[in-house]
Scaffold this motif. Structure first.
Motif, PDB file in Angstrom:
ATOM      1  N   TYR A   1       1.127  -1.339   0.087  1.00 25.30           N
ATOM      2  CA  TYR A   1       0.473   0.091  -0.246  1.00 25.30           C
ATOM      3  C   TYR A   1       0.813   1.354  -0.072  1.00 25.30           C
ATOM      4  CZ  TYR A   1      -2.914   3.930   1.224  1.00 25.30           C
ATOM      5  OH  TYR A   1      -4.103   4.606   1.510  1.00 25.30           O
ATOM      6  N   PHE A   2       1.744   1.370   0.796  1.00 28.35           N
ATOM      7  CA  PHE A   2       2.361   2.426   0.566  1.00 28.35           C
ATOM      8  C   PHE A   2       3.404   2.685  -0.281  1.00 28.35           C
ATOM      9  CE2 PHE A   2       1.745   2.243   5.561  1.00 28.35           C
ATOM     10  CZ  PHE A   2       1.238   3.854   5.941  1.00 28.35           C
ATOM     11  N   LEU A   3       3.681   1.420  -1.375  1.00 33.72           N
ATOM     12  CA  LEU A   3       4.632   1.667  -2.168  1.00 33.72           C
ATOM     13  C   LEU A   3       4.005   1.908  -3.194  1.00 33.72           C
ATOM     14  CD1 LEU A   3       7.382  -1.337  -2.094  1.00 33.72           C
ATOM     15  CD2 LEU A   3       7.900   0.715  -1.894  1.00 33.72           C
ATOM     16  N   TYR A   4       2.546   1.276  -3.740  1.00 35.53           N
ATOM     17  CA  TYR A   4       1.794   1.640  -4.265  1.00 35.53           C
ATOM     18  C   TYR A   4       0.439   2.673  -4.547  1.00 35.53           C
ATOM     19  CZ  TYR A   4       5.430  -2.309  -6.342  1.00 35.53           C
ATOM     20  OH  TYR A   4       5.940  -2.848  -6.248  1.00 35.53           O
TER      21      TYR A   4
ATOM     22  N   ASP B   1      -4.967  -2.708  -1.694  1.00 39.28           N
ATOM     23  CA  ASP B   1      -3.614  -3.200  -0.864  1.00 39.28           C
ATOM     24  C   ASP B   1      -4.543  -2.359   0.286  1.00 39.28           C
ATOM     25  OD1 ASP B   1      -2.231  -4.403  -3.190  1.00 39.28           O
ATOM     26  OD2 ASP B   1      -1.271  -2.517  -3.163  1.00 39.28           O
ATOM     27  N   PHE B   2      -4.928  -1.435   0.762  1.00 45.59           N
ATOM     28  CA  PHE B   2      -5.474  -1.257   2.111  1.00 45.59           C
ATOM     29  C   PHE B   2      -6.662  -2.027   2.368  1.00 45.59           C
ATOM     30  CE2 PHE B   2      -7.952   1.667   4.852  1.00 45.59           C
ATOM     31  CZ  PHE B   2      -7.428   2.301   5.569  1.00 45.59           C
ATOM     32  N   GLU B   3      -7.160  -2.394   1.564  1.00 48.45           N
ATOM     33  CA  GLU B   3      -9.007  -3.649   2.122  1.00 48.45           C
ATOM     34  C   GLU B   3      -8.370  -4.032   2.379  1.00 48.45           C
ATOM     35  OE1 GLU B   3     -11.144  -3.793  -1.245  1.00 48.45           O
ATOM     36  OE2 GLU B   3     -11.986  -1.227  -0.993  1.00 48.45           O
TER      37      GLU B   3
ATOM     38  N   PHE C   1      -1.504  -3.674  18.637  1.00 55.08           N
ATOM     39  CA  PHE C   1      -3.035  -3.329  18.162  1.00 55.08           C
ATOM     40  C   PHE C   1      -3.616  -1.886  17.922  1.00 55.08           C
ATOM     41  CE2 PHE C   1      -2.227  -8.031  18.107  1.00 55.08           C
ATOM     42  CZ  PHE C   1      -2.475  -8.868  17.035  1.00 55.08           C
ATOM     43  N   ALA C   2      -3.970  -1.820  19.084  1.00 55.49           N
ATOM     44  CA  ALA C   2      -4.953  -0.808  19.288  1.00 55.49           C
ATOM     45  C   ALA C   2      -4.896   1.244  18.575  1.00 55.49           C
ATOM     46  CB  ALA C   2      -4.884   0.244  20.611  1.00 55.49           C
ATOM     47  N   SER C   3      -3.082   0.612  18.663  1.00 49.41           N
ATOM     48  CA  SER C   3      -2.119   2.396  17.619  1.00 49.41           C
ATOM     49  C   SER C   3      -2.329   1.948  16.100  1.00 49.41           C
ATOM     50  CB  SER C   3      -0.963   2.443  17.886  1.00 49.41           C
ATOM     51  OG  SER C   3      -0.719   2.632  19.808  1.00 49.41           O
ATOM     52  N   TYR C   4      -2.370   0.315  16.082  1.00 49.42           N
ATOM     53  CA  TYR C   4      -2.228   0.240  14.258  1.00 49.42           C
ATOM     54  C   TYR C   4      -3.367   0.303  13.973  1.00 49.42           C
ATOM     55  CZ  TYR C   4      -0.962  -2.536  10.282  1.00 49.42           C
ATOM     56  OH  TYR C   4      -0.188  -3.022   9.222  1.00 49.42           O
ATOM     57  N   GLU C   5      -4.552  -0.060  15.054  1.00 52.37           N
ATOM     58  CA  GLU C   5      -5.957   0.710  13.907  1.00 52.37           C
ATOM     59  C   GLU C   5      -6.148   1.925  14.132  1.00 52.37           C
ATOM     60  OE1 GLU C   5     -10.353  -1.761  15.426  1.00 52.37           O
ATOM     61  OE2 GLU C   5      -8.713  -1.810  16.991  1.00 52.37           O
ATOM     62  N   ASP C   6      -6.026   2.474  15.037  1.00 58.10           N
ATOM     63  CA  ASP C   6      -6.351   3.861  15.064  1.00 58.10           C
ATOM     64  C   ASP C   6      -5.310   4.316  13.863  1.00 58.10           C
ATOM     65  OD1 ASP C   6      -7.541   3.943  17.674  1.00 58.10           O
ATOM     66  OD2 ASP C   6      -5.846   4.292  18.498  1.00 58.10           O
ATOM     67  N   ILE C   7      -3.918   3.924  13.902  1.00 57.90           N
ATOM     68  CA  ILE C   7      -3.736   4.423  11.877  1.00 57.90           C
ATOM     69  C   ILE C   7      -4.015   4.246  10.705  1.00 57.90           C
ATOM     70  CG2 ILE C   7      -0.941   4.425  11.010  1.00 57.90           C
ATOM     71  CD1 ILE C   7       0.163   3.905  13.502  1.00 57.90           C
ATOM     72  N   ILE C   8      -4.548   2.989  10.953  1.00 61.72           N
ATOM     73  CA  ILE C   8      -5.352   2.532   9.719  1.00 61.72           C
ATOM     74  C   ILE C   8      -7.128   3.548   9.627  1.00 61.72           C
ATOM     75  CG2 ILE C   8      -7.169   0.259   8.879  1.00 61.72           C
ATOM     76  CD1 ILE C   8      -5.369  -1.904  10.223  1.00 61.72           C
TER      77      ILE C   8
END
Length: 464
Positions: free
Chosen positions: A64-67, A72-74, A110-117
């Motif tokens: 996702y960060f490359l393309y 990819d995000f989904e 996990f919480a931080s990762y979810e917030d970033i998403i």
């Protein structure tokens, strides 16, 4: 209070129940171990699935960060949610079995990762690079965590399998020992019962009145055997008694005939006094002779304790009893020193020689000879009873002292030599036999030569 001994059948049944209970215990433990292994394998599969989802999450994160591709995000979001759900499922077991893991730290990742998403959903593709470093750091921590618990789970599973193998190896050894011990106990139980049965039969055969506690399962057999044995024994006794009475009747008949003849002559009144006196002397002699025969018989059947016996006199008295039974075609040769004494029961010693002489007479079908000789041999006296009869087949020699074994085609019950053997053993003696077909049989007997002071010491010891 005496405890009642369990019957053989009940003891075997209890042993069988213990064995069945042990098998059930093995089955239960095997089921428990199987269930634990199955649980551990299921736990390992969940961890593997968790790691796979985290790896997929990281792969789509990188793409996702490359393309900047929406698909990819989904996929990133999808695999993250799967990984998070699996983490929630695994968390109780992780807390229980992995005390070193800091669950709170992983939960924060996990919480931080979810917030970033959630933030990334609102940002345009040109601005997402602002959060790339942060999401990669949290993703890296989650991946490290997934890989570490996978390694730990693999180690735990291997250790568990090794422990299980060791347990079943030890359990197998224990089972083998338990089974072997059980079989040995069952074997001992059966052998002890059979030995008890054998001892009871020996007591019956030897006339010992001492009672042996026979297992209930064998009592009917013992009672039947006892009745059968005593029937044979009585038959043998009657047979011996008949032959002995025949011999005695023959012996008494001669003096009675002489007495009868003398009385008939004395009825004649014309006899001179000198001749009458001779007839009266003959009558006295014949009456004395008859009395001696009767006394010999009575003396034979008296129950006496053991005493010192003159062997020569004992054998000659026995022959005197059997004189009418031994036919004239059979000659007797006696070579027994007059100074040999043995310690024993007179009637039993005579019974030994009666049975042996009777057997010898029956073995000689034509003209023959019976020889009895004795001589001292160190601390024993050796007696040889030899006949020139038919002989005993070689294959039967080892069995002739067994009860109910007879080589006679008819009329033999196999008790005579068995009685001889047991009476000799009661007198601390030995007997063995040699024989050759058509040449004859030799019985060798040994009795201990005891001194009178030795007997006194033994009596004193028994009294004390």
């Amino acid at each position: 209070m005496k405890h009642k001994k369990l019957s053989l059948k009940l003891q075997l049944f209890i042993g069988y129940l213990i064995f069945i209970a042990f098998i059930f215990l093995i089955s239960f433990l095997f089921w428990r171990f199987s269930a634990e292994i199955e649980k551990e394998v299921g736990y390992g599969e969940k961890i593997s699935e968790f790691l796979e989802n985290v790896l997929e999450m990281r792969r789509y994160e990188k793409n996702y960060f490359l393309y900047h591709n929406k698909e990819d995000f989904e996929n990133l979001e999808k695999y993250f949610l799967k990984a998070k759900n699996l983490f929630e499922i695994l968390k109780p077991q992780l807390i229980e079995f992995n005390t070193n893991i800091k669950i709170e730290k992983i939960e924060k990742n996990f919480a931080s990762y979810e917030d970033i998403i959630k933030i990334l959903k609102r940002l345009s593709p040109e601005k997402i690079y602002i959060l790339e470093k942060r999401i990669r750091e949290h993703g890296s921590e989650i991946l490290k965590f997934a890989e570490s618990i996978k390694r730990e789970e693999k180690t735990v599973l291997l250790n568990y399998i090794r422990s299980t193998k060791k347990f079943f190896l030890l359990f197998g050894l224990f089972l083998s020992l338990f089974t072997l011990t059980g079989l040995l106990l069952w074997y001992k139980l059966l052998v002890d019962s059979l030995n008890t049965l054998e001892n009871e039969i020996k007591n019956i055969l030897s006339g010992n009145s001492r009672k042996v506690l026979v297992p209930p399962e064998f009592r009917h057999f013992v009672e039947t055997f006892k009745k059968t044995y005593f029937t044979f024994l009585e038959t043998e006794k009657l047979s011996s008694l008949g032959k002995l009475l025949f011999s005695i009747a023959h012996e008494i008949n001669n003096p009675l005939s002489n007495i009868s003849t003398s009385i008939e002559i004395l009825k004649n009144e014309d006899l001179d006094e000198k001749f009458k006196k001779e007839l009266f002397n003959d009558l006295e002699n014949e009456i004395e002779r008859t009395k001696n025969i009767i006394h010999s018989v009575l003396d034979f059947y008296k129950v006496k304790e053991k005493t010192f016996l003159n062997l020569n006199a004992c054998i000659n008295n026995t022959i005197h009893l059997l004189k009418g039974y031994i036919p004239s075609r059979i000659s007797l040769k006696i070579d027994v020193p007059k100074n040999i004494e043995i310690f024993g029961n007179k009637s039993q010693i005579q019974q030994i020689f009666i049975n042996l002489i009777k057997n010898a007479v029956e073995a000689i079908k034509d003209v023959g000879e019976i020889e009895i000789k004795a001589f001292p041999d160190k601390d024993k006296v050796k007696i040889i009873v030899k006949d020139t009869g038919e002989g005993i087949p070689k294959e039967h020699l080892s069995r002739i002292f067994e009860p109910f074994f007879s080589t006679k085609k008819k009329g033999g019950y196999g008790i005579g030599l068995f009685v001889v053997y047991n009476l000799i053993k009661e007198h601390e003696g030995n007997i063995w036999v040699e024989s050759e077909i058509n040449k004859g049989t030799v019985f060798y007997i040994e009795f201990p030569l005891k001194q009178r002071d030795e007997i006194l010491r033994e009596d004193l010891y028994e009294t004390l």
